[in-house]
Design a protein around this motif. Structure first.
Motif: not given
Length: 364
Positions: A68, A293-295
């Motif tokens: 991430c 998403d987590c990125a």
């Protein structure tokens, strides 16, 4: 040749595909935008011959949090697998509003038929639950007229409801607690999608797709925030048929897409106020449901293309994921191993295992 940075990224991703997720022998249908390389070189022993840092050992485990923190790049989506339909033992014309319930490891989906004879206050919805590889009915037809679903900080299900033109906390037993249904004395048109901030603020879109001639805000379609004190604050009242909505991982950026084929950015200031921050991307087609998403990558369902477009936080197009065969309507991220993208379409639900853990802390 490929730069040292890109080589590191690819090797880390290769390691993650071995240690963080299940393997996949088939490639998904992905159109990628690849970065240009440089003249830096790496010898057969994995040593950067230009004097840079050694390339990491590809066999070293890569944790989800490391994934991430990596910069978004097309390599992250170079081998996402193939969309797999999750057969639904019921017949519906439309699926929407997927949300992953981290605490119960289950997926909820709104489902309805536009041809239903009782249609009149938006289509009567059945909410389906997918848990332990089996479908069940979470709430029977017509109890709620739901579209987008989300989970709040207390793990309660929050729904954008077209039947009563409101936002409400809903339960499987059929109870609902209204959270808000009007602005300046006018009903909302037909709340469509929503996302919940960790402080309890709910951001939502209000097009007029399911207004069905009822009193509402009419041609005023917009994006709003509902504060924990139940105060409705406009974010943007000038968007044409806003639809999908999502928050960045650090909750400082709000994304909203709609009928004009653009994904807009809004900065969320420390006091909770928002201000426009330009356009993230211009897919050129109606933007339906979204997830992040987590990125910080933004996944946008593009119905006309029967695809999910993935954009980096910078707006760079990372991939166009296709292979669904039906108009895509919305996206949710989750799964037991935090590496599944769930996609709803016209009458079907798909899952796709991505090559990286995409949501170590669950998804909204």
């Amino acid at each position: 040749m490929m730069s040292t940075k890109n080589m590191k990224t690819m090797l880390l991703l290769a390691a993650c595909s071995l240690s963080c997720s299940k393997s996949s022998n088939s490639r998904g249908q992905v159109e990628k935008v690849l970065p240009s390389g440089t003249d830096e070189a790496v010898d057969a022993d994995g040593i950067d011959t230009t004097g840079g840092d050694p390339v990491p050992d590809a066999t070293a485990p890569v944790t989800p949090n490391e994934m991430c923190t990596m910069s978004s790049s097309p390599e992250m989506f170079s081998n996402p697998g193939t969309p797999r339909e999750i057969p639904v033992p019921f017949t519906f014309q439309f699926m929407e509003g997927p949300v992953w319930l981290e605490n119960s490891q289950a997926l909820l989906v709104s489902a309805w038929n536009f041809s239903d004879p009782t249609y009149g206050k938006g289509p009567p919805t059945t909410i389906l639950k997918f848990e332990n590889n089996a479908w069940s009915i979470w709430s029977d037809k017509g109890i709620f007229g739901s579209n987008g679903l989300a989970v709040d900080r207390d793990n309660k299900v929050i729904a954008a409801l077209h039947d009563r033109q409101e936002l409400a906390q809903i339960s499987a037993d059929g109870t609902r607690a209204s959270l808000g249904g009007s602005y300046l004395g006018e009903n909302f048109n037909s709340p469509n999608d929503l996302t919940v901030r960790s402080d309890g603020t709910i951001y939502f879109t209000d097009p007029n797709y399911q207004r069905d001639g009822r009193p509402g805000r009419g041609s005023v379609t917009g994006v709003y925030a509902l504060t924990p004190e139940r105060v409705v604050v406009p974010v943007d009242l000038n968007l044409k048929q806003p639809n999908g909505i999502a928050l960045s991982p650090d909750e400082t950026v709000l994304y909203a897409g709609g009928g004009d084929g653009k994904i807009f950015r809004y900065l969320i200031e420390t006091d909770g106020n928002t201000k426009p921050d330009g356009i993230l991307a211009t897919p050129g087609f109606n933007v339906d449901g979204m997830a992040v998403d987590c990125a910080g990558n933004v996944y946008a369902a593009i119905p006309r293309e029967q695809a999910v477009y993935v954009y980096a936080p910078t707006g760079v197009l990372l991939s166009k994921i296709t292979g669904f065969g039906y108009n895509t309507t919305n996206v949710a991220l989750g799964g037991r191993d935090k590496n599944i993208m769930f996609v709803t379409t016209a009458g079907h639900v798909f899952e796709m295992q991505l090559g990286t853990p995409i949501s170590p802390t669950g998804s909204r």
